[in-house]
Scaffold this active site. Structure first.
Site, PDB file in Angstrom:
ATOM      1  N   TYR A 144      -2.879   4.677   4.427  1.00 50.19           N
ATOM      2  CA  TYR A 144      -4.313   4.600   4.227  1.00 50.19           C
ATOM      3  C   TYR A 144      -4.784   5.813   3.427  1.00 50.19           C
ATOM      4  O   TYR A 144      -4.422   6.955   3.741  1.00 50.19           O
ATOM      5  CB  TYR A 144      -5.056   4.581   5.567  1.00 50.19           C
ATOM      6  N   SER A 145      -5.612   5.568   2.425  1.00 45.91           N
ATOM      7  CA  SER A 145      -6.219   6.682   1.702  1.00 45.91           C
ATOM      8  C   SER A 145      -7.140   7.442   2.637  1.00 45.91           C
ATOM      9  O   SER A 145      -7.893   6.846   3.414  1.00 45.91           O
ATOM     10  CB  SER A 145      -7.023   6.165   0.506  1.00 45.91           C
ATOM     11  N   CYS A 343     -10.106   2.377  -7.400  1.00 48.73           N
ATOM     12  CA  CYS A 343      -9.418   2.159  -6.130  1.00 48.73           C
ATOM     13  C   CYS A 343      -9.962   0.894  -5.479  1.00 48.73           C
ATOM     14  O   CYS A 343     -11.170   0.758  -5.273  1.00 48.73           O
ATOM     15  CB  CYS A 343      -9.612   3.360  -5.206  1.00 48.73           C
ATOM     16  N   GLU A 383      -5.359   3.195  -8.382  1.00 47.68           N
ATOM     17  CA  GLU A 383      -4.683   2.835  -7.125  1.00 47.68           C
ATOM     18  C   GLU A 383      -5.264   1.491  -6.698  1.00 47.68           C
ATOM     19  O   GLU A 383      -6.243   1.435  -5.964  1.00 47.68           O
ATOM     20  CB  GLU A 383      -4.912   3.900  -6.066  1.00 47.68           C
ATOM     21  N   TYR A 385      -4.483  -3.028  -5.998  1.00 47.61           N
ATOM     22  CA  TYR A 385      -3.505  -3.976  -5.482  1.00 47.61           C
ATOM     23  C   TYR A 385      -3.835  -5.377  -5.958  1.00 47.61           C
ATOM     24  O   TYR A 385      -4.959  -5.632  -6.420  1.00 47.61           O
ATOM     25  CB  TYR A 385      -3.512  -3.960  -3.943  1.00 47.61           C
TER      26      TYR A 385
END
Length: 385
Positions: A144-145, A343, A383, A385
């Site tokens: 987790y960021s 992100c 970053e 997904y």
């Protein structure tokens, strides 16, 4: 790909099947790292915060430390086989109910006793008790960021904060491939054919003050802040992709030790499906009021705002909100001191191109080459997904 579809598939690193760290242990009883290593890393973390760090990690020089652009930062002080046993300080649900099954997002503060130093933009791992979908206990590590700046939310260097969406997938209510709840036994969706509840996200969102939590890391160098105090930042986030940017913005505009040192401009764009899903809205408004010449904040609420620029379904996504300020943003993007951060959903990269490709080409440049140059200059941080 869309930037901010009102999806039921979970966002960011708390996704149902996020990146798994290799070698996750079935036992959490291994000894922790030595005090000397932690003390050294704490000192290095303080030095790195004062000097500034850039991204792109190089080879590890010593245990618990990694060299990034010639500077040492904390790195994997605690492994999956030897996690740090911290405790929960608080858990707060920071969204309200929407038509989505995965509407709940929590802000969780964890006490690491000063033993897990980190730099803004890094991540930590959490190990849930399990069982996971394969029946393994404990479950695999989930990354987790970090959503707090290095001193922590209380600025005492003892805590780390996460912002985590509770992963819930329900057949007939969006994407649902797996089920880990016996049919008819889910208290919220008893009639659903399949229900999947994220193991680690549920573990974190169910924590109460005083509960133990197993922490690994820290890790990550892609999302670190530039060392130049006069650099500009454009932050593009969807949902819990806001995490590293909260870390950055508290460092720039909130913390006693660092506020006032930043001389550039930061501009945050946040995309969410509903206004009830806006994260840390009051914090951003307070920062904007205190630093009106340095911080700008805009959001795109996809289910509630429309954009003629969106030829897919007419909703307002992050790139369409950015298009409303295209002239100002383009001047920033061209500035060699400006860093762009993304992100959250992968569609932000194509959304960035949608915003600026025509402008790049209008000035006689090839977009692919322009982007390549941004990456080479280490001012394009992604970053997704």
């Amino acid at each position: 790909m869309a930037l901010d579809l009102p999806v039921t598939r979970p966002l960011h690193l708390e996704a149902t099947r996020p990146v798994q760290a290799h070698g996750a242990s079935k036992s959490t009883s291994s000894p922790f790292v030595t005090t000397s290593r932690v003390s050294a890393a704490l000192a290095l973390a303080g030095l790195a915060r004062q000097c500034g760090v850039l991204r792109r990690a190089t080879a590890v020089k010593k245990k618990g430390v990694r060299v990034v652009e010639g500077k040492e930062i904390p790195w994997n002080l605690f492994s999956p086989k030897a996690p740090y046993k911290g405790s929960t300080v608080s858990k707060e649900t920071i969204t309200s109910k929407t038509p989505l099954v995965n509407w709940e997002t929590c802000h969780v503060i964890m006490d690491h006793g000063g033993k897990v130093p980190y730099i803004e933009g890094q991540s930590i791992g959490i190990i849930a008790p399990g069982p996971d979908k394969k029946g393994e206990t404990p479950a695999k590590i989930r990354l987790y960021s970090i959503a707090s700046s290095a001193p922590g939310d209380d600025e005492k260097n003892n805590t780390v904060s996460l912002v985590v969406k509770r992963v819930v997938e329900v057949a007939g209510r969006g994407w649902c491939e797996y089920s880990n709840v016996e049919k008819g036994k889910d208290p919220e969706f008893p009639d659903a054919a399949k229900v999947y509840r994220g193991v680690c996200s549920s573990h974190i969102c169910d924590l109460n003050a005083g509960d133990d939590v197993l922490i690994t890391g820290p890790t990550g160098a892609e999302m670190l802040l530039p060392e130049d105090p006069e650099a500009n930042m454009i932050f593009m986030a969807t949902g819990t992709g806001i995490a590293p940017f909260r870390s950055h913005l508290r460092n720039l505009f909130h913390d006693r030790v660092s506020k006032g040192k930043f001389k550039g401009v930061a501009w945050l764009f946040l995309g969410v499906p509903f206004s009830q899903s806006l994260l840390y809205d009051e914090e951003w408004k307070e920062m904007q009021a205190e630093y009106p010449d340095q911080f700008r904040y805009d959001y795109a609420v996809s289910s509630e705002e429309k954009s003629e620029k969106n030829k897919i379904n007419g909703e307002m996504w992050v790139q369409h909100k950015m298009m409303q300020y295209a002239d100002d943003l383009w001047e920033l993007v061209k500035d060699p001191k400006t860093h762009v951060y993304m992100c959250g959903l992968k569609g932000m990269e194509s959304g960035f191109a949608e915003c600026f490709q025509e402008r790049v080409e209008a000035e006689g440049m090839v977009y692919a080459e322009f982007l390549k140059k941004m990456k080479k200059d280490k001012r394009y941080h992604v970053e997704v997904y």
